[in-house]
Design a protein around this motif. Structure first.
Motif, PDB file in Angstrom:
ATOM      1  N   THR A 151       7.261  12.357  11.760  1.00 42.78           N
ATOM      2  CA  THR A 151       7.743  12.926  13.025  1.00 42.78           C
ATOM      3  C   THR A 151       8.573  11.912  13.811  1.00 42.78           C
ATOM      4  N   LEU A 152       8.094  10.678  13.882  1.00 49.26           N
ATOM      5  CA  LEU A 152       8.834   9.631  14.592  1.00 49.26           C
ATOM      6  C   LEU A 152      10.179   9.357  13.920  1.00 49.26           C
ATOM      7  N   LEU A 153      10.190   9.360  12.573  1.00 51.73           N
ATOM      8  CA  LEU A 153      11.446   9.141  11.865  1.00 51.73           C
ATOM      9  C   LEU A 153      12.443  10.278  12.131  1.00 51.73           C
ATOM     10  N   LEU A 154      11.961  11.509  12.154  1.00 50.35           N
ATOM     11  CA  LEU A 154      12.845  12.649  12.423  1.00 50.35           C
ATOM     12  C   LEU A 154      13.402  12.596  13.841  1.00 50.35           C
ATOM     13  N   ILE A 155      12.548  12.218  14.802  1.00 51.58           N
ATOM     14  CA  ILE A 155      13.029  12.102  16.188  1.00 51.58           C
ATOM     15  C   ILE A 155      14.116  11.036  16.281  1.00 51.58           C
TER      16      ILE A 155
ATOM     17  N   ILE B 205      21.446   0.262  15.056  1.00 47.22           N
ATOM     18  CA  ILE B 205      20.346  -0.437  15.741  1.00 47.22           C
ATOM     19  C   ILE B 205      19.210   0.542  16.058  1.00 47.22           C
ATOM     20  N   LEU B 206      19.561   1.739  16.520  1.00 46.76           N
ATOM     21  CA  LEU B 206      18.550   2.757  16.842  1.00 46.76           C
ATOM     22  C   LEU B 206      17.765   3.159  15.599  1.00 46.76           C
ATOM     23  N   LEU B 207      18.453   3.274  14.455  1.00 49.61           N
ATOM     24  CA  LEU B 207      17.774   3.646  13.217  1.00 49.61           C
ATOM     25  C   LEU B 207      16.801   2.550  12.770  1.00 49.61           C
ATOM     26  N   ILE B 208      17.216   1.296  12.862  1.00 44.27           N
ATOM     27  CA  ILE B 208      16.327   0.176  12.498  1.00 44.27           C
ATOM     28  C   ILE B 208      15.114   0.134  13.422  1.00 44.27           C
ATOM     29  N   LEU B 209      15.362   0.308  14.724  1.00 45.50           N
ATOM     30  CA  LEU B 209      14.245   0.310  15.678  1.00 45.50           C
ATOM     31  C   LEU B 209      13.285   1.468  15.416  1.00 45.50           C
ATOM     32  N   THR B 210      13.842   2.602  14.998  1.00 40.78           N
ATOM     33  CA  THR B 210      12.990   3.760  14.697  1.00 40.78           C
ATOM     34  C   THR B 210      12.044   3.464  13.548  1.00 40.78           C
ATOM     35  N   PHE B 211      12.576   2.914  12.449  1.00 46.50           N
ATOM     36  CA  PHE B 211      11.727   2.571  11.304  1.00 46.50           C
ATOM     37  C   PHE B 211      10.678   1.533  11.694  1.00 46.50           C
ATOM     38  N   TYR B 212      11.096   0.523  12.446  1.00 50.31           N
ATOM     39  CA  TYR B 212      10.174  -0.557  12.819  1.00 50.31           C
ATOM     40  C   TYR B 212       9.074  -0.040  13.744  1.00 50.31           C
ATOM     41  N   THR B 213       9.485   0.743  14.747  1.00 48.28           N
ATOM     42  CA  THR B 213       8.507   1.279  15.709  1.00 48.28           C
ATOM     43  C   THR B 213       7.535   2.249  15.026  1.00 48.28           C
ATOM     44  N   ALA B 214       8.070   3.124  14.159  1.00 43.77           N
ATOM     45  CA  ALA B 214       7.213   4.082  13.462  1.00 43.77           C
ATOM     46  C   ALA B 214       6.198   3.380  12.587  1.00 43.77           C
ATOM     47  N   ARG B 215       6.587   2.271  11.948  1.00 45.50           N
ATOM     48  CA  ARG B 215       5.659   1.535  11.089  1.00 45.50           C
ATOM     49  C   ARG B 215       4.558   0.880  11.905  1.00 45.50           C
TER      50      ARG B 215
END
Length: 308
Positions: A74-78, A34-44
């Motif tokens: 950077t957001l994806l790496l974080i 879930i955190l990984l999906i949210l990261t991609f969505y938020t970064a986009r």
């Protein structure tokens, strides 16, 4: 046979242990996914919003894409580091950070010239001392800027050739931006005879240049006499024009020459040619007449000897 059974038992125990460990990690895996999906969505979403904001302050497409891409990565790496922390893979995070640091240092030494051009391109894009469409002169090149990338500045010369200068050369060397103010002064050298009325010449030239092509009416025409020459008096006619392209300057200068020539012809004013005096009275210490007479005598003697 007993060795095989022991090996199988060991393998089954290991698999069972891994299975139990995976079962225990299922909640963490679910949270990490879930955190990984949210990261991609938020970064986009943040990247799209940043693109809209940056475009209001910068006209450089390359710089805008660079900033948004760096922020996105950077957001994806974080997010990836948080995912690894949730999965209790902290050692992997430390190893990745160390690897990234070493790789960055190695790449920095290997591609320092490319990095220098890249940084210079970023500075040029941010400070904007020059822009696409400007007429500039730098590094012995003169022309219109066609493109500014994060690596090169592309200059189209008046004769049509395309020159690609590394950003480092443009940033570290003097640059003359002829289009910065949108105006340029034309200096035109003219000569008149000593016998002419200079105040009359001054008035005629100013009248002739009043309606010259692209002239800035708000600025006065200047006619300044500056030198006595061997056969003439030299003066400079100076006026300002609106300047966007080199053809504006060349066209205005040509038009000014035509107008001054017509005004001089209409008022019987002569533009003198350089005059050189040649003295034929003596050659060395002998008179030219004696020299010619001597040459005739030699010619006659040669002719008599040939006839005999």
């Amino acid at each position: 046979m007993e060795d095989i059974n022991n090996a199988l038992d060991l393998l089954l125990n290991k698999l069972e242990s891994w299975g139990n460990h995976i079962v225990l990690l299922l909640p963490n895996l679910f949270v990490a996914l879930i955190l990984l999906i949210l990261t991609f969505y938020t970064a986009r979403i943040i990247r799209r919003g940043l693109d809209n904001v940056i475009s209001r302050f910068s006209n450089s497409v390359a710089l805008n894409n660079l900033i948004s891409t760096l922020l996105y990565i950077t957001l994806l790496l974080i997010g990836l580091f948080f995912v690894l922390s949730v999965l209790r893979l902290d050692k992997v995070v430390i190893s990745l950070l160390a690897g990234v640091g070493i790789l960055g240092l190695a790449l920095g030494f290997a591609f320092q010239d490319i990095a220098a051009n890249f940084i210079a391109g970023v500075i040029i894009a941010v400070q904007r001392p020059i822009g696409v469409g400007d007429m500039i002169e730098t590094n012995d090149y003169f022309g219109v800027i066609e493109r500014i990338s994060l690596r090169t500045v592309d200059i189209r010369k008046p004769t049509g050739e395309l020159v690609r200068l590394p950003n480092k050369m443009v940033y570290e060397n003097p640059v003359t931006n002829l289009s910065y103010h949108g105006t340029r002064r034309v200096d035109l050298e003219v000569r008149v005879a000593f016998s002419e009325d200079l105040e009359r010449i001054q008035k005629l030239v100013i009248e002739a240049l009043e309606d010259v092509k692209n002239r800035v009416k708000a600025r006065q025409i200047e006619v300044m006499f500056d030198a006595f020459e061997e056969s003439s008096i030299r003066f400079k006619a100076r006026f300002w024009i609106t300047y966007n392209r080199q053809v504006d300057y060349v066209g205005a200068k040509s038009d000014a020459i035509i107008r001054i020539k017509k005004a001089f012809d209409a008022n019987n004013i002569i533009i003198p040619y350089p005059i050189h005096s040649l003295n034929f009275s003596e050659k060395g210490n002998r008179r030219l007449g004696d020299e010619l007479q001597s040459m005739r005598g030699e010619s006659t003697g040669t002719s008599w000897r040939d006839n005999s």
